[in-house]
Design a protein around this motif. Structure first.
Motif, PDB file in Angstrom:
ATOM      1  N   THR A  49       0.829  -1.209   0.000  1.00 28.03           N
ATOM      2  CA  THR A  49       0.000   0.000   0.000  1.00 28.03           C
ATOM      3  C   THR A  49       0.867   1.264   0.000  1.00 28.03           C
ATOM      4  OG1 THR A  49      -0.148  -0.008   2.431  1.00 28.03           O
ATOM      5  CG2 THR A  49      -1.897  -1.150   1.216  1.00 28.03           C
ATOM      6  N   GLY A  50       2.073   1.133  -0.482  1.00 31.78           N
ATOM      7  CA  GLY A  50       2.940   2.301  -0.583  1.00 31.78           C
ATOM      8  C   GLY A  50       3.390   2.875   0.740  1.00 31.78           C
ATOM      9  N   GLY A  51       3.513   2.011   1.766  1.00 36.24           N
ATOM     10  CA  GLY A  51       3.948   2.479   3.069  1.00 36.24           C
ATOM     11  C   GLY A  51       2.887   3.221   3.851  1.00 36.24           C
ATOM     12  N   GLN A  52       1.653   3.141   3.392  1.00 36.99           N
ATOM     13  CA  GLN A  52       0.550   3.840   4.046  1.00 36.99           C
ATOM     14  C   GLN A  52      -0.485   2.848   4.560  1.00 36.99           C
ATOM     15  OE1 GLN A  52      -1.183   6.666   1.345  1.00 36.99           O
ATOM     16  NE2 GLN A  52       0.758   7.686   0.896  1.00 36.99           N
ATOM     17  N   LEU A  53      -1.224   3.278   5.568  1.00 33.84           N
ATOM     18  CA  LEU A  53      -2.360   2.513   6.064  1.00 33.84           C
ATOM     19  C   LEU A  53      -3.528   3.474   6.182  1.00 33.84           C
ATOM     20  CD1 LEU A  53      -3.374  -0.230   7.129  1.00 33.84           C
ATOM     21  CD2 LEU A  53      -2.771   0.551   9.438  1.00 33.84           C
ATOM     22  N   HIS A  54      -4.576   3.200   5.437  1.00 37.88           N
ATOM     23  CA  HIS A  54      -5.706   4.121   5.412  1.00 37.88           C
ATOM     24  C   HIS A  54      -6.676   3.865   6.564  1.00 37.88           C
ATOM     25  CE1 HIS A  54      -3.967   4.249   1.396  1.00 37.88           C
ATOM     26  NE2 HIS A  54      -4.384   5.496   1.362  1.00 37.88           N
ATOM     27  N   VAL A  55      -6.770   2.608   7.005  1.00 38.66           N
ATOM     28  CA  VAL A  55      -7.621   2.298   8.158  1.00 38.66           C
ATOM     29  C   VAL A  55      -7.004   1.153   8.956  1.00 38.66           C
ATOM     30  CG1 VAL A  55      -9.876   1.491   8.974  1.00 38.66           C
ATOM     31  CG2 VAL A  55      -9.752   3.010   6.986  1.00 38.66           C
ATOM     32  N   LEU A  56      -6.899   1.345  10.258  1.00 40.43           N
ATOM     33  CA  LEU A  56      -6.646   0.225  11.161  1.00 40.43           C
ATOM     34  C   LEU A  56      -7.936  -0.035  11.905  1.00 40.43           C
ATOM     35  CD1 LEU A  56      -4.976  -1.877  12.685  1.00 40.43           C
ATOM     36  CD2 LEU A  56      -4.535  -0.117  14.406  1.00 40.43           C
ATOM     37  N   ALA A  57      -8.492  -1.226  11.751  1.00 44.03           N
ATOM     38  CA  ALA A  57      -9.699  -1.619  12.474  1.00 44.03           C
ATOM     39  C   ALA A  57      -9.279  -2.459  13.675  1.00 44.03           C
ATOM     40  CB  ALA A  57     -10.648  -2.395  11.566  1.00 44.03           C
ATOM     41  N   ASN A  58      -9.230  -1.823  14.823  1.00 40.80           N
ATOM     42  CA  ASN A  58      -8.913  -2.488  16.089  1.00 40.80           C
ATOM     43  C   ASN A  58     -10.157  -3.252  16.519  1.00 40.80           C
ATOM     44  OD1 ASN A  58      -6.371  -2.366  17.372  1.00 40.80           O
ATOM     45  ND2 ASN A  58      -6.624  -0.206  17.851  1.00 40.80           N
ATOM     46  N   LEU A  97      -0.693   5.510   9.411  1.00 38.64           N
ATOM     47  CA  LEU A  97      -1.897   6.341   9.290  1.00 38.64           C
ATOM     48  C   LEU A  97      -1.512   7.784   8.965  1.00 38.64           C
ATOM     49  CD1 LEU A  97      -3.916   5.026  12.379  1.00 38.64           C
ATOM     50  CD2 LEU A  97      -4.451   4.585   9.973  1.00 38.64           C
ATOM     51  N   LYS A  98      -0.446   8.263   9.590  1.00 40.33           N
ATOM     52  CA  LYS A  98       0.018   9.616   9.333  1.00 40.33           C
ATOM     53  C   LYS A  98       0.465   9.766   7.881  1.00 40.33           C
ATOM     54  CE  LYS A  98       3.284  13.103  11.056  1.00 40.33           C
ATOM     55  NZ  LYS A  98       4.392  13.360  12.018  1.00 40.33           N
ATOM     56  N   ALA A  99       1.116   8.733   7.347  1.00 43.07           N
ATOM     57  CA  ALA A  99       1.575   8.778   5.958  1.00 43.07           C
ATOM     58  C   ALA A  99       0.405   8.814   4.983  1.00 43.07           C
ATOM     59  CB  ALA A  99       2.467   7.571   5.664  1.00 43.07           C
ATOM     60  N   ALA A 100      -0.736   8.251   5.395  1.00 41.12           N
ATOM     61  CA  ALA A 100      -1.914   8.199   4.518  1.00 41.12           C
ATOM     62  C   ALA A 100      -2.847   9.390   4.719  1.00 41.12           C
ATOM     63  CB  ALA A 100      -2.684   6.908   4.754  1.00 41.12           C
ATOM     64  N   ALA A 101      -2.578  10.215   5.723  1.00 40.41           N
ATOM     65  CA  ALA A 101      -3.442  11.369   6.006  1.00 40.41           C
ATOM     66  C   ALA A 101      -3.309  12.425   4.903  1.00 40.41           C
ATOM     67  CB  ALA A 101      -3.058  11.963   7.361  1.00 40.41           C
ATOM     68  N   PRO A 102      -4.324  13.273   4.738  1.00 36.54           N
ATOM     69  CA  PRO A 102      -5.557  13.321   5.522  1.00 36.54           C
ATOM     70  C   PRO A 102      -6.580  12.275   5.078  1.00 36.54           C
ATOM     71  CG  PRO A 102      -5.606  15.021   3.859  1.00 36.54           C
ATOM     72  CD  PRO A 102      -4.253  14.373   3.751  1.00 36.54           C
ATOM     73  N   GLY A 103      -7.444  11.915   6.007  1.00 36.60           N
ATOM     74  CA  GLY A 103      -8.521  10.988   5.692  1.00 36.60           C
ATOM     75  C   GLY A 103      -8.305   9.585   6.199  1.00 36.60           C
ATOM     76  N   SER A 104      -7.121   9.272   6.728  1.00 35.08           N
ATOM     77  CA  SER A 104      -6.904   7.950   7.297  1.00 35.08           C
ATOM     78  C   SER A 104      -7.665   7.843   8.612  1.00 35.08           C
ATOM     79  CB  SER A 104      -5.411   7.699   7.514  1.00 35.08           C
ATOM     80  OG  SER A 104      -4.838   8.718   8.304  1.00 35.08           O
TER      81      SER A 104
END
Length: 276
Positions: free
Chosen positions: A77-86, A126-133
């Motif tokens: 995902t290009g070093g990004q995480l758009h959602v972590l579902a805990n 999540l920070k790498a995927a922001a804004p909107g992560s």
């Protein structure tokens, strides 16, 4: 090239986690799932389009395992995480005097401590995927008001609710959303287990006997999608949860009375805890 959107879901081998995986995959997202149940993860993966799911068998209370799993998943995902579902969690219940110290410690570890581990491990991605992560935590309607025989479970979910609010304030300026879903009873395999070692009756039987409704996992998955893309910090899922939210806000005394009624229902005529 724009990074492919990815969601990492704990407890993805069944129930809510599986339904989330199916829902987000249907929207073209790359899905990572973790669980201790490899067979369950394999079954979830088989329900998703080819090449859209990666599985990770690890204990969510293992900090190093978190780091390894997210590092590997974000390679696609290009070093990004758009959602972590805990989402991983354990159900438990019964009077506190029946719950063993081992059961109590396990519940606190999985339902609360591991949620913090996931948040810390996911933050840079999540920070790498922001804004909107988004950090999406599975709390519970049990966090609305403490009920009898749910003291430990309810406390863990109330903790998740509070943590969600705190991190929403801490991370909002970075463009990271922090949200929770708060479902009522969901008919998942976990409800086939008894509430604690002192009892034999599955949790599901008690819910049915009480006449409470089950919320379909598909509805929870849809509300998870809405939470990720909406502005509400907490999303109540299911009729019971929404009803409790309304009563808790305007008539908290009703919930207090209900909690005491539930406590009495677990005692026999001599005032001792009931046995299954």
């Amino acid at each position: 090239m724009r990074a492919r959107k990815g969601i990492f879901i704990t407890g993805g081998g069944s129930g809510i986690g599986r339904a989330m995986a199916q829902h987000f995959a249907a929207q073209g997202w790359m899905v990572g799932i973790s669980d201790l149940n490899q067979q369950g993860m394999d079954e979830t993966k088989a329900l998703l389009p080819d090449g859209q799911c990666k599985t990770y068998k690890f204990d969510v209370t293992d900090r190093e395992a978190w780091d390894e799993a997210l590092k590997d998943f974000t390679l696609v995902t290009g070093g990004q995480l758009h959602v972590l579902a805990n989402n991983a969690g354990l159900p438990s219940g019964g009077p506190l005097t029946e719950v063993t110290h081992e059961e109590m410690d396990l519940l606190l570890d999985v339902n609360l401590r591991a949620v913090f581990y996931g948040a810390k491990a996911a933050f840079p991605y999540l920070k790498a995927a922001a804004p909107g992560s988004c950090l999406l935590n599975t709390a519970s309607a049990a966090a609305i008001y403490g009920m009898a025989n749910q003291s430990v479970y309810g406390a863990t979910k109330a903790g998740v609710r509070s943590m969600t609010e705190s991190l929403e304030a801490e991370w909002s300026h970075l463009g990271i959303k922090v949200r929770s879903i708060m479902p009522s009873f969901i008919d998942t395999p976990l409800l086939q287990n008894p509430p604690n070692r002192s009892r034999n009756t599955p949790i599901r039987d008690s819910v049915v006997k009480a006449g409470l409704e089950f919320t379909p996992v598909e509805e929870v998955a849809q509300e998870a999608w809405n939470a990720v893309h909406g502005d509400k910090v907490h999303t109540l899922v299911g009729k019971t949860a929404r009803k409790m939210g309304f009563i808790g806000k305007f008539f908290p005394g009703v919930l207090r009375k209900r909690a005491r009624t539930l406590a009495k229902a677990h005692e026999d005529s001599e005032g001792r805890p009931a046995r299954s």
